[in-house]
Design an enzyme around this catalytic site. Structure first.
Site, PDB file in Angstrom:
ATOM      1  N   ASP A  16     -55.059 223.293  88.957  1.00  0.00           N
ATOM      2  CA  ASP A  16     -56.434 223.801  89.002  1.00  0.00           C
ATOM      3  C   ASP A  16     -56.409 225.321  89.029  1.00  0.00           C
ATOM      4  O   ASP A  16     -57.234 225.980  88.418  1.00  0.00           O
ATOM      5  CB  ASP A  16     -57.169 223.360  90.280  1.00  0.00           C
ATOM      6  CG  ASP A  16     -57.131 221.868  90.490  1.00  0.00           C
ATOM      7  OD1 ASP A  16     -57.103 221.141  89.489  1.00  0.00           O
ATOM      8  OD2 ASP A  16     -57.116 221.442  91.657  1.00  0.00           O
TER       9      ASP A  16
ATOM     10  N   HIS B  80     -55.127 221.756  93.455  1.00  0.00           N
ATOM     11  CA  HIS B  80     -53.893 221.279  92.820  1.00  0.00           C
ATOM     12  C   HIS B  80     -53.300 222.499  92.105  1.00  0.00           C
ATOM     13  O   HIS B  80     -54.052 223.356  91.619  1.00  0.00           O
ATOM     14  CB  HIS B  80     -54.150 220.257  91.715  1.00  0.00           C
ATOM     15  CG  HIS B  80     -54.826 218.996  92.150  1.00  0.00           C
ATOM     16  ND1 HIS B  80     -56.178 218.849  92.157  1.00  0.00           N
ATOM     17  CD2 HIS B  80     -54.318 217.798  92.542  1.00  0.00           C
ATOM     18  CE1 HIS B  80     -56.492 217.622  92.546  1.00  0.00           C
ATOM     19  NE2 HIS B  80     -55.387 216.963  92.797  1.00  0.00           N
TER      20      HIS B  80
HETATM   21  C1  XLS Z   1     -58.424 211.320  93.291  1.00  0.00           C
HETATM   22  C2  XLS Z   1     -58.020 211.991  94.512  1.00  0.00           C
HETATM   23  C3  XLS Z   1     -57.567 213.434  94.337  1.00  0.00           C
HETATM   24  C4  XLS Z   1     -56.841 213.897  95.563  1.00  0.00           C
HETATM   25  C5  XLS Z   1     -55.979 215.093  95.359  1.00  0.00           C
HETATM   26  O1  XLS Z   1     -59.041 210.267  93.300  1.00  0.00           O
HETATM   27  O2  XLS Z   1     -59.059 211.915  95.429  1.00  0.00           O
HETATM   28  O3  XLS Z   1     -58.643 214.260  94.029  1.00  0.00           O
HETATM   29  O4  XLS Z   1     -57.709 214.171  96.609  1.00  0.00           O
HETATM   30  O5  XLS Z   1     -55.009 214.870  94.409  1.00  0.00           O
END
Ligand code: XLS
Ligand code: NI
Ligand code: NI
Length: 444
Positions: A112, A109
């Site tokens: 991150d 993200h």
């Molecule tokens: C959360 C989601 C997230 C997505 C990306 O539950 O899995 O991690 O994969 O935003």
């Protein structure tokens, strides 16, 4: 094979070398027992069946905070306390980890990779600086970006949703953030771009105009698509379904709901689906069910491989270690010819109490071995057992004659009634479910 990269401030995982394949008899926890990246299965190297990716958020950012307490893990790359320095150290640690593990991809993200600034402009500057550094790391190591995404759920401004927020100003902020995340993804050669709509849903219908919110979501995705294509993004856009959590109801509930939504808004040329096992569980589906549903619709994009706890009702994001599940999903993937430009992102976290840095390696190795075992077993099942033949024979009545005419829509109810009389009472044919199950056990 990627090159191990430790050219940072320091080595974050000392004593751990490039993880190698040692075979099923090895007792070394830091070695692969089944994942042998170049071994050919069904004519393709193992690594290309999986296209594994490390999830930046869980592995390098998540220190284990939960609703009952703060993080428990002391990651050395987060020690400096200065947000940008932490981001740089984290990047060093990440590329050291990814290259030592020998995984070809990563996913992130925007938040991150780079910390949120005091203003949107500052956040964008932070991201631009980190993207620049990540670009160098990728070039040095050969590691690639499977997908990028924008975190449109953590900041308090998104408390009522991002693209579906009832306040237009928030929607515009979300668009700006997606624009920057798309640019980052393109700059880093990302092969896909993901939308997980964490807060795109509702807690209460009483204060929610669902129809309008869903329409806004469609417009938002359309405009994101247009901008992505404009700046040269050639990859797939992916929607990641999840039924709930943090919302009570998320609009991208499951694969079937997303297929309907994408078709209704003519988005199927550009959008496919990123399926996560634990999200499937929350929607009361099996991972295999979701994968098959997407594949049948021609919309299977990529996978977030993890697993939930059968006795816990939330997204526990454990590392996949269930071999039976792995066989079932690899059985489907082998039959449809694989994931194409998608991959398998470890959207999984080590437990809050797994506090050794080594645990991060062991978790990934375990999942990679689980999936490798699944692949080997599924391939043997397809090649050596009567599985496919048995399944095909169940439908043999539709391969010719009246059955085929029915399948093609050429028989009406009156003709079918006449045929029912002519063909008479059908004899019982066993579905043999237990036998199918026993085949999986036999080849596992
Ligand atoms: C959360 C989601 C997230 C997505 C990306 O539950 O899995 O991690 O994969 O935003
Ligand atoms: Ni996910
Ligand atoms: Ni999840």
């Amino acid at each position: 094979m990627s090159t191990v990269v430790t050219i940072g401030r320091k080595e974050y995982f000392p004593g751990i070398e490039r993880i190698s394949y040692e075979g099923p008899d090895s007792v070394n926890p830091l070695a692969f027992k089944y994942y042998d990246e170049n071994r050919l299965i069904a004519g393709k190297p193992m690594k290309d069946h999986f296209r594994f990716a490390v999830a930046y958020w869980h592995t390098f950012c998540n220190t284990g905070a939960d609703p009952f307490g703060p993080g428990s893990k002391n990651f050395p790359w987060l020690e400096s306390g200065d947000p940008m320095q932490m981001a740089r150290d984290k990047l060093d640690a990440a590329f050291e980890f990814i290259t030592k593990l020998g995984v070809p991809f990563y996913c992130f993200h925007d938040r991150d990779l780079a910390p949120e600034g005091g203003t949107a402009a500052e956040s964008e500057r932070n991201l631009a600086e980190m993207v620049h550094l990540a670009e160098k790391k990728q070039a040095e190591s050969g590691v690639k970006l499977l997908w990028g995404t924008a975190n449109l759920f953590s900041h308090p401004k998104y408390m009522n949703g991002a693209a579906t927020n009832p306040d237009f100003r928030v929607v515009a902020q979300a668009a700006a953030q997606v624009k920057a995340a798309l640019e980052a993804t393109v700059e880093l050669g990302g092969e896909n771009y993901v939308f997980w709509g964490g807060r795109e849903g509702y807690y209460s219908l009483l204060n929610t105009d669902m129809k309008r919110e869903k329409a806004h979501l469609a417009v938002f995705l359309l405009k994101a698509r247009d901008y992505g294509r404009k700046i040269g993004f050639k990859g797939m856009f992916l929607i990641e379904p999840k039924p709930m959590e943090p919302t009570k109801h998320q609009y991208d509930f499951d694969v079937a709901a997303v297929v309907g939504f994408l078709r209704r808004h003519n988005l199927t040329d550009d959008f496919k689906i990123n399926i996560e096992n634990n999200h499937a569980t929350l929607a009361n589906h099996a991972f295999a069910h979701e994968i098959q549903t997407a594949a049948d619709a021609g919309l299977l994009g990529s996978l977030d491989v993890n697993q939930g706890d059968p006795h816990t009702g939330w997204d526990t994001d454990e590392f996949l270690h269930n071999i039976y599940d792995a066989v079932e999903i690899m059985l489907i993937l082998l039959q449809i010819g694989g994931l194409g430009k998608g991959g398998m992102n470890f959207d999984a976290k080590t437990r809050r109490s797994s506090t050794d840095l080594k645990d991060l390696f062991i978790a990934h190795i375990s999942s990679m071995d689980t999936l490798a075992r699944g692949l080997i077993a599924a391939n043997a099942l397809l090649e050596k057992s009567p599985y496919l033949q048995m399944k095909k024979e169940r439908y043999a009545g539709f391969d010719s004659g009246a059955g085929k005419a029915f399948e093609k829509g050429k028989l009406d109810l009156e003709q079918l009634t006449a045929l029912a009389a002519e063909l008479g009472e059908p004899e019982q044919i066993s579905g043999r479910q237990e036998f199918y199950e026993s085949l999986i056990n036999q080849f596992m």
